[in-house]
Write a protein that holds these residues in place. Structure first.
Motif, PDB file in Angstrom:
ATOM      1  N   ILE A   1       0.835  -1.200   0.000  1.00 55.41           N
ATOM      2  CA  ILE A   1       0.000   0.000   0.000  1.00 55.41           C
ATOM      3  C   ILE A   1       0.875   1.258   0.000  1.00 55.41           C
ATOM      4  N   ARG A   2       1.941   1.245   0.785  1.00 54.65           N
ATOM      5  CA  ARG A   2       2.828   2.408   0.820  1.00 54.65           C
ATOM      6  C   ARG A   2       3.497   2.653  -0.526  1.00 54.65           C
TER       7      ARG A   2
ATOM      8  N   GLU B   1      -2.144   8.388  -7.272  1.00 57.06           N
ATOM      9  CA  GLU B   1      -3.316   8.172  -8.112  1.00 57.06           C
ATOM     10  C   GLU B   1      -3.948   6.812  -7.834  1.00 57.06           C
ATOM     11  N   SER B   2      -3.118   5.757  -7.785  1.00 57.03           N
ATOM     12  CA  SER B   2      -3.650   4.411  -7.524  1.00 57.03           C
ATOM     13  C   SER B   2      -4.285   4.340  -6.142  1.00 57.03           C
ATOM     14  N   ARG B   3      -3.640   4.974  -5.166  1.00 55.96           N
ATOM     15  CA  ARG B   3      -4.183   4.947  -3.813  1.00 55.96           C
ATOM     16  C   ARG B   3      -5.526   5.677  -3.748  1.00 55.96           C
ATOM     17  N   TYR B   4      -5.635   6.787  -4.461  1.00 59.85           N
ATOM     18  CA  TYR B   4      -6.893   7.542  -4.451  1.00 59.85           C
ATOM     19  C   TYR B   4      -7.993   6.775  -5.166  1.00 59.85           C
ATOM     20  N   MET B   5      -7.655   6.122  -6.286  1.00 59.10           N
ATOM     21  CA  MET B   5      -8.648   5.344  -7.020  1.00 59.10           C
ATOM     22  C   MET B   5      -9.197   4.209  -6.164  1.00 59.10           C
TER      23      MET B   5
ATOM     24  N   LEU C   1      -5.020   8.397   1.585  1.00 61.41           N
ATOM     25  CA  LEU C   1      -4.486   7.512   2.625  1.00 61.41           C
ATOM     26  C   LEU C   1      -3.158   6.920   2.172  1.00 61.41           C
ATOM     27  N   ARG C   2      -2.103   7.135   2.948  1.00 60.94           N
ATOM     28  CA  ARG C   2      -0.771   6.675   2.539  1.00 60.94           C
ATOM     29  C   ARG C   2      -0.430   5.288   3.077  1.00 60.94           C
TER      30      ARG C   2
ATOM     31  N   ALA D   1     -13.114  -5.313  -3.587  1.00 59.33           N
ATOM     32  CA  ALA D   1     -12.091  -4.269  -3.682  1.00 59.33           C
ATOM     33  C   ALA D   1     -10.944  -4.860  -4.489  1.00 59.33           C
ATOM     34  N   LEU D   2     -10.333  -4.049  -5.348  1.00 56.99           N
ATOM     35  CA  LEU D   2      -9.240  -4.520  -6.200  1.00 56.99           C
ATOM     36  C   LEU D   2      -8.223  -3.400  -6.360  1.00 56.99           C
ATOM     37  N   VAL D   3      -6.953  -3.724  -6.167  1.00 55.74           N
ATOM     38  CA  VAL D   3      -5.884  -2.759  -6.408  1.00 55.74           C
ATOM     39  C   VAL D   3      -4.668  -3.510  -6.929  1.00 55.74           C
ATOM     40  N   ILE D   4      -4.047  -2.963  -7.975  1.00 56.75           N
ATOM     41  CA  ILE D   4      -2.876  -3.569  -8.615  1.00 56.75           C
ATOM     42  C   ILE D   4      -1.709  -2.584  -8.502  1.00 56.75           C
TER      43      ILE D   4
END
Length: 822
Positions: A671-672, A677-681, A687-688, A746-749
């Motif tokens: 996550i860090r 942009e990816s974190r906001y999406m 959130l850092r 939830a999905l994040v790459i």
């Protein structure tokens, strides 16, 4: 916003009362419900006729029907209600006793199932929601408003607690008595209360421990969010101790706290309403006399969850200056002169500032030389804002009861006796310990060598085909070897030729099965000693990881008496590894009824099994556990079958697998490492990093009701001479929605891994798992500007709807009954 199914019970918008008497709701309906409820009178010899239901559109279902009718008229009442299609029916007890209570329960359960209706009762106390002014019970008095939810399987216990709470001005967020569970079970209630914004903690009174996986899963989910305390009847010396121990193990694994006696329930309810939680077990005591703290110390020393704190030298010096010659500065801290508000504040400030103190217990008895009312006002000002919990005891009644009420009124628990006050701190301490067990986050570890599952299951089939249930020694050894259990199997004669300390006590590992909680693993003495020390065995429910295996061993009497001093470190690690692998055997071979490794002895480098025997269950498991959701176990194990080795188009390997608690560190690193942009999406914020609560939520997964998948690659680790370590490059998660039918994904790459097809593969695996868990749909909320995500969802067959509450967002959803492949 999806409405929880139990909102019809706890927050009904329309209520039809069918009764032969006036109920509290009729006399004093809340303002918002006054025009949305009606009463159908049940008169002797007259058919039941429902009046018009105000505020109910023709195409809308009735939220709740509240029934109190003679037992012989129950079928008639349910029949006239059927056209209104009630979402929930509450069956209150009638003065006329039923001829056959069991028949009533079976009938109501069948009616609820046929009509898609939740049924509370028969013979339930009902429901109260004090903050709404909603009294759906027969009790004439509404409970005061508060933040503790009370759930009881006994209406007499519930009514007694409410009567007691009125006396001390303690309130509740919700009160529900389940009575005979016809169609509404404890798991559903826990699910609702876990999400209820009005509830900060939950108190349960159980007469019968549920054996359903749903209960354990719901308890685990609720206790991960808010404190849960459980009072369960039936722990007497002549009770079934194994079942009781298994139930305790389930509570520990869920992070809930069990209390033993009814009187402790009051302490627990009071103390759970306190906002401050201790971070440890060390308690400082402050009193205006020597007797009360000694009584409290006796409770702490009786196997309690808290211990007296060792005060630092700086604290002792500061206390000496405050108390001069008029007191004692040890722990307990005593003062023998008149007590003033200033002195109370000074002492408490010093104790709270001590890093070795986790909480302060103030014990005061009546003193004609002190203004205890002024002291109570000072404590009422200090305690709510203190960094650590401050619990008080005002001994006595005539003059001290108003002072206790003063503390209770500001949300600081005040008790009548030193024992109850010390016990309340013990409840807080036990909560801290069990949460530590439930939330333990271990460093990243490899999955290890997979077991030879097919060989193990073939062996079980061979034994059954031979018409046997008992396993031979050789078959037990083969079965253990399939799961790489690192034991050396030798005969007693061979053991005499090895270098073994004659003073070492033999050990034993046993696997047994409880009718309610499934298989469990015990550790304790072996050989002849086992006949004398059965009660000293420790018990844990599988699955086990290394931390839980260590706790199982270290809780045993054998460890405290001998093993902690005599067992070589290398052999100790072999023992823990053996317990882990036996746990895997128990999980993946559900036909195993029992397994005994006894005696188990050690030399300097090995763990030696001199005897081993096992047996299969009479009825074979017809469905593989990985396809049945491991229903033979109380806790769903790690879903190893979802682990898949994959490769990108350029040949680079990567691994898709369910997340583990050990992944907290590398998930935070992932996550860090995301771009802003990816974190906001993903989080619709800047959130850092994940908060501790979010990190726990994403890694502490109950595989029975939700799932989180990660994609990982191996990268060199400079901290370990370049040896590879796992790095997360993608994360997908779903959590069940309030309606119980669907889940939100939830999905994040990772930025460097986008446009490689990784998101599609993670989502397909997530969708398939959701189908297997019986979910009807999966949905998510996506920023309207997040075109890559919207495009991916369209490719996977998701529909795209405008969010009516926020035009900058889109709701994407997929009907999981749609079998089309994308």
């Amino acid at each position: 916003m999806l409405r929880h199914r139990l909102a019809a019970l706890f927050e009904p918008r329309t209520v039809m009362v069918v009764a032969d008497r006036t109920l509290p709701l009729d006399d004093d309906p809340p303002r918002w419900l006054a025009g949305s409820h009606a009463h159908a009178n049940v008169a002797p010899g007259q058919p039941i006729a429902l009046p018009p239901m105000p505020g109910l559109p023709e195409d809308e279902r009735l939220d709740q029907a509240l029934l109190c009718v003679p037992p012989e008229r129950l079928p008639e009442a349910l029949a006239v209600l059927k056209p209104l299609r009630p979402r929930c029916v509450v069956l209150l007890p009638h003065v006329q006793a039923p001829a056959d209570p069991l028949e009533d329960m079976i009938y109501c359960r069948a009616w609820g199932r046929l009509n898609d209706c939740l049924v509370l009762g028969p013979h339930s106390l009902g429901v109260q929601r004090p903050h709404l002014g909603l009294n759906l019970s027969q009790l004439p008095r509404m409970a005061l408003g508060g933040r503790v939810a009370l759930v009881a399987q006994s209406r007499s216990i519930a009514s007694a607690v409410l009567d007691w709470a009125q006396d001390i001005n303690m309130g509740f967020s919700a009160v529900v008595s389940l009575g005979d569970e016809a169609g509404l079970d404890l798991a559903q209630v826990l699910d609702y209360l876990a999400l209820d914004a009005r509830t900060n903690s939950i108190a349960l009174y159980l007469e019968e421990a549920s054996s359903s996986r749903d209960f354990g899963s719901a308890l685990r989910a609720a206790a991960s969010i808010k404190p849960v305390v459980v009072l369960k009847a039936g722990h007497a010396a002549d009770a079934h101790t194994t079942e009781d121990a298994a139930f305790n193990a389930l509570l520990r694994r869920a992070g809930a706290v069990r209390i033993r006696y009814f009187v402790q329930l009051f302490s627990a309810i009071k103390v759970l309403g306190y906002a401050q939680r201790p971070r440890g077990r060390r308690i400082a005591l402050f009193s205006n006399g020597g007797g009360a703290p000694q009584l409290a110390l006796d409770v702490m020393g009786d196997g309690g969850s808290v211990v007296p704190a060792a005060l630092s030298s700086a604290t002792l010096k500061a206390l000496g200056q405050i108390l001069t010659q008029t007191g004692r500065v040890g722990n307990p801290v005593l003062t023998y002169t008149n007590l003033t508000p200033v002195r109370v504040r000074q002492v408490i400030d010093v104790l709270v500032a001590d890093a070795g103190v986790d909480g302060v217990l103030v014990l005061l008895s009546p003193d004609p030389l002190s203004d205890l009312e002024a002291v109570a006002r000072e404590l009422a000002d200090i305690a709510p804002a203190a960094r650590k919990p401050i619990v008080t005891c005002f001994m006595g009644d005539a003059t001290m009861r108003p002072l206790r009420h003063m503390l209770d009124a500001v949300g600081t628990p005040a008790f009548r006796t030193p024992e109850s006050a010390a016990n309340a701190f013990g409840i807080l301490g036990a909560y801290h310990y069990n949460q530590t067990l439930a939330q333990q986050t271990l460093p990243p570890e490899p999955l290890g060598k997979p077991p030879r599952l097919e060989e193990a299951r073939a062996l079980v089939r061979e034994v059954r085909e031979a018409g046997r249930l008992a396993l031979s020694r050789e078959e037990c050894v083969r079965l253990l070897s399939c799961f790489h259990v690192p034991l050396i199997h030798i005969s007693a004669a061979d053991a005499r030729g090895r270098d073994i300390d004659d003073e070492d006590l033999p050990m034993a590992i046993r696997v047994r099965r409880d009718d309610k909680f499934g298989p469990y693993i015990t550790f304790g003495s072996g050989g002849q000693d086992a006949l004398l020390s059965e009660s000293n065995r420790t018990l844990e429910l599988p699955p086990l990881n290394r931390y839980l295996a260590r706790q199982l061993v270290q809780r045993s009497t054998l460890w405290r008496k001998a093993l902690s001093r005599r067992l070589q470190p290398a052999v100790y690690e072999i023992l823990l590894e053996s317990l882990e692998h036996i746990s895997g055997l128990v999980s993946d071979v559900p036909d195993l009824l029992s397994l005994t490794i006894d005696p188990l002895i050690s030399d300097d480098t090995h763990l030696l099994a001199l005897g081993v025997r096992g047996a299969l269950s009479r009825s074979p498991m017809l469905v593989l556990p990985e396809h049945s959701g491991y229903r033979h176990m109380a806790i769903h194990p790690y879903p190893r079958r979802l682990v898949q080795a994959k490769a990108f188009k350029n040949g680079q390997p990567w691994l898709l697998r369910p997340i583990r608690p050990e992944d907290a560190e590398i998930l935070q690193t992932f996550i860090r490492g995301l771009s802003d942009e990816s974190r906001y999406m993903r989080f619709v914020s800047m959130l850092r990093e994940l908060t501790p609560r979010m990190l726990e939520r994403y890694t502490r997964i109950d595989y029975d009701r939700e799932l989180a998948l990660v994609a990982t690659v191996l990268v060199p680790n400079p901290e370990h001479r370049g040896h590879p370590r796992e790095e997360i490059i993608g994360f997908a998660h779903y959590l069940r929605n309030a309606d119980g039918r669907g889940a939100e994904y939830a999905l994040v790459i990772g930025d460097a891994w986008q446009r490689h097809g990784l998101g599609a593969q993670l989502m397909r695996a997530l969708i398939e798992a959701a189908r297997e868990q019986g979910l009807a749909y999966i949905d998510g909320v996506v920023l309207a500007t997040n075109r890559p995500m919207l495009s991916l969802m369209a490719h996977l067959g998701f529909r795209n709807d405008v969010d009516s509450e926020d035009p900058t967002m889109r709701r994407v959803w997929l009907d999981l009954g749609d079998t089309r492949q994308h």
